[in-house]
Write a protein that holds these residues in place. Structure first.
Motif, PDB file in Angstrom:
ATOM      1  N   GLU A  48      -0.771  -3.228  -6.002  1.00  0.00           N
ATOM      2  CA  GLU A  48      -0.490  -2.556  -4.734  1.00  0.00           C
ATOM      3  C   GLU A  48      -0.645  -1.052  -4.883  1.00  0.00           C
ATOM      4  OE1 GLU A  48      -0.108  -4.283  -2.007  1.00  0.00           O
ATOM      5  OE2 GLU A  48       0.173  -6.234  -2.943  1.00  0.00           O
ATOM      6  N   GLU A  49      -0.140  -0.508  -5.994  1.00  0.00           N
ATOM      7  CA  GLU A  49      -0.258   0.931  -6.215  1.00  0.00           C
ATOM      8  C   GLU A  49      -1.725   1.340  -6.254  1.00  0.00           C
ATOM      9  OE1 GLU A  49       1.564   4.162  -9.313  1.00  0.00           O
ATOM     10  OE2 GLU A  49       0.104   2.715 -10.055  1.00  0.00           O
ATOM     11  N   LYS A  94      -8.455   3.838   0.847  1.00  0.00           N
ATOM     12  CA  LYS A  94      -8.942   4.693   1.936  1.00  0.00           C
ATOM     13  C   LYS A  94     -10.216   5.454   1.535  1.00  0.00           C
ATOM     14  CE  LYS A  94      -5.361   4.559   5.168  1.00  0.00           C
ATOM     15  NZ  LYS A  94      -5.079   3.130   4.907  1.00  0.00           N
ATOM     16  N   ASN A 151      -3.136   0.970  -2.653  1.00  0.00           N
ATOM     17  CA  ASN A 151      -2.590   2.007  -1.762  1.00  0.00           C
ATOM     18  C   ASN A 151      -3.225   3.368  -2.043  1.00  0.00           C
ATOM     19  OD1 ASN A 151      -0.916   0.066  -0.667  1.00  0.00           O
ATOM     20  ND2 ASN A 151       0.950   0.781  -1.700  1.00  0.00           N
ATOM     21  N   PHE A 153       4.321  -1.719  -8.877  1.00  0.00           N
ATOM     22  CA  PHE A 153       3.559  -2.927  -8.527  1.00  0.00           C
ATOM     23  C   PHE A 153       2.091  -2.570  -8.712  1.00  0.00           C
ATOM     24  CE2 PHE A 153       4.360  -6.913  -5.983  1.00  0.00           C
ATOM     25  CZ  PHE A 153       3.118  -7.465  -6.224  1.00  0.00           C
TER      26      PHE A 153
END
Lengths: 371, 371
Positions: free
Chosen positions: A9-10, A17, A13, A6
């Motif tokens: 999202e990858e 951060k 993710n 995806f």
């Protein structure tokens, strides 16, 4: 089942951060309960007292009566019985695709949009054709092309209105033409409507316009509460009856607290929408200023939607650029290749204004240092 | 996709609201937050203060570090990195099946158990064989039969340990034999372990016993918190890496509040387990007394699991009996035909003791009036 990564999202993710200036997300600054109570003028004490004593059992399987009634009130034609609560819009899209499609069916998917809408059907053996958005048509796909793509086994058209990443918005006349094509061929129309366009003062929902229209929405984007995993399907009773059977297998129900917060927030939908409209307008003005002043960036202005798809006039590979922008300038965007579009980046401009301004000025620095 | 009705869920959804004596459910009396704070001696004020100010954003995508660490601590061999949070065990089972199986694979499913475990694979074009539980073997399926059912394309064995509806429990020696068969053929072993047997003082988890063992669990049964939609997968890092890709498409994450409550509850897992063990033992003694005194009822005593499968010595169709029991005596059980077993009813005996006693005495009245 076989699924590709995806893409968006990858990327998020892996990188969110490490961002100092995160201007990649599609949400409009998420609320705390404190902010929600301030905004709605509801009493926190009463809420917490109720929460304290409520059994954390399976609760309302399809969503509480308050929730269903409040959601129905967002639409022109829907009643509580036309609403099914789901675990986010992700859960709602998954439920509809899994329940209504099967191997050998054909679907036509607005592209690019939410990757789930084309890759889940493909994983189930459904044939998927992409209905391409066109930059030269303000990021709308072409209705004439759609007509030519219909086959005898076409069962569903999936759209994402307003569109992520481009911020384009299908108006009512456009949707009516689209629905005429769907009706002529008796095809479901699934519309992921989580990105409300604040250019409109109400949801422009396919469930209100077409008996085989299925409107998907959630508390995550327009209502700034992604941390309660609450979405819903609005559709005819016939479709809801079909979906009910599948909810038992895929989710059972959402959480007791999540339903309480969603019901409270939706009781004051107008206040939440006003708050978010102000954020979108203020921040879009900041983005517009930057675009005007930055020779290497251009866009089709989004229709007061929380994301924009910005073209960058560079030769560098777009993902390499985005990685460099993150590593050297602390700024996170989503590179367009994650939506199969080189030369573009998705900017989620509805973060804190100072973060947006800092991020944009760092994109300019990064662009300058390419020379 | 094609799915049959989810037999048990349909029965409960239709009838649980009209029951005076509901002895059908599989939960152990759900907790309120008030009860949870009392039991754990945690400070409600601190919890609510934290909740009040926490942004309701997407939070910890795979579950918070506290959550993952606490879950890992329930196992013998697992670390936080072997844990993925899901929307209940329903979400976890769905995720594993969707991620690891595809059309043309063959699976062997413990039968009857949780209907999801065989009907979801079948809907995806996976060939499913039932591995039948045997009443004459204390409701355990036969390991010799399992060996004979393996085919070259067998990819997964799915078990439900302890078993719902029968309350049977596969001990460690039994599981080791089962794992030897799975290992010999390099087959995944998915174990839905939401029904803890209080006959054991720890989870007997296949993830601890086998590198292709996948343990599914949740907060809903053993920990009495179904209203937070939190489950998990415990599995090898290799398997977790495969599942990660699919979580983005099927769920994204669970709720912020739900993770907070789960983490707090699991920090005191021992206290929750003691509370629930006491309920199971007290109520099982009530059930045992009734069985002893009721000539028309018999069972294989469940292994301190929250459900029992009780044989009734009647000629009437079991669903007709259950409907009459509800309508004339206000008592809800699940008729065995919903598990493809005539002559039996599932009794969820971990409700309030007075409800259990009242419900059982009404079953006796109903049985008496058959004559």
């Amino acid at each position: 089942m076989k699924l590709p990564v995806f893409g968006v999202e990858e990327w998020l993710n892996q990188h969110e951060k490490s961002a100092v200036y995160d201007i990649a997300g599609s949400s409009i600054a998420s609320l705390t309960l404190e902010e929600l109570f301030d905004l709605t003028q509801e009493q926190p004490q009463a809420f917490y007292q109720q929460l304290h004593q409520k059994p954390l059992d399976y609760g309302w399987i399809e969503g509480s009566p308050d929730f269903k009634q409040a959601v129905a009130g967002l639409y022109q034609q829907q009643k509580a019985r036309n609403i099914l609560q789901t675990n986010g819009a992700t859960g709602a899209n998954f439920l509809v695709i899994y329940a209504l499609l099967e191997a050998g069916d054909h679907v036509i998917a607005h592209y690019p949009s939410y990757q789930q809408l084309y890759d889940i059907p493909a994983s189930l053996g459904v044939e998927v054709d992409y209905w391409q958005t066109r930059e030269d048509q303000a990021w709308l796909p072409d209705l004439k092309e759609l007509g030519a793509m219909i086959r005898p086994n076409t069962k569903m058209i999936m759209i994402n209105n307003a569109n992520n990443p481009t911020g384009a918005y299908m108006t009512k006349p456009y949707l009516e033409e689209l629905i005429n094509i769907a009706r002529e061929h008796d095809i479901y129309l699934l519309s992921d409507e989580v990105y409300h366009s604040f250019a409109s003062d109400h949801l422009l929902a396919v469930a209100d316009l077409y008996d085989k229209g299925i409107s998907i929405n959630s508390m995550s984007k327009t209502f700034s509460l992604p941390g309660i995993r609450v979405g819903w399907v609005a559709a005819s009773e016939t479709i809801c009856d079909q979906l009910r059977l599948y909810r038992d297998y895929t989710m059972i129900c959402t959480g007791v607290f999540d339903d309480m917060v969603a019901s409270l927030a939706l009781k004051h939908a107008d206040k939440l929408l006003q708050r978010n409209q102000a954020i979108v307008r203020t921040n879009l003005a900041i983005l517009e200023d930057w675009i005007t002043g930055e020779a290497k960036a251009s866009y089709h202005r989004p229709n007061e939607v929380s994301t924009a798809f910005v073209r960058l006039d560079i030769d560098e590979d777009i993902e390499a650029f985005a990685l460099r922008l993150l590593e050297d300038y602390g700024t996170l965007v989503v590179p367009g290749n994650r939506f199969n579009q080189a030369n573009h980046v998705r900017i989620g401009y509805c973060c804190q204004p100072q973060i947006l301004q800092a991020g944009l000025s760092r994109i300019s620095q990064c662009l300058k240092n390419i020379q």
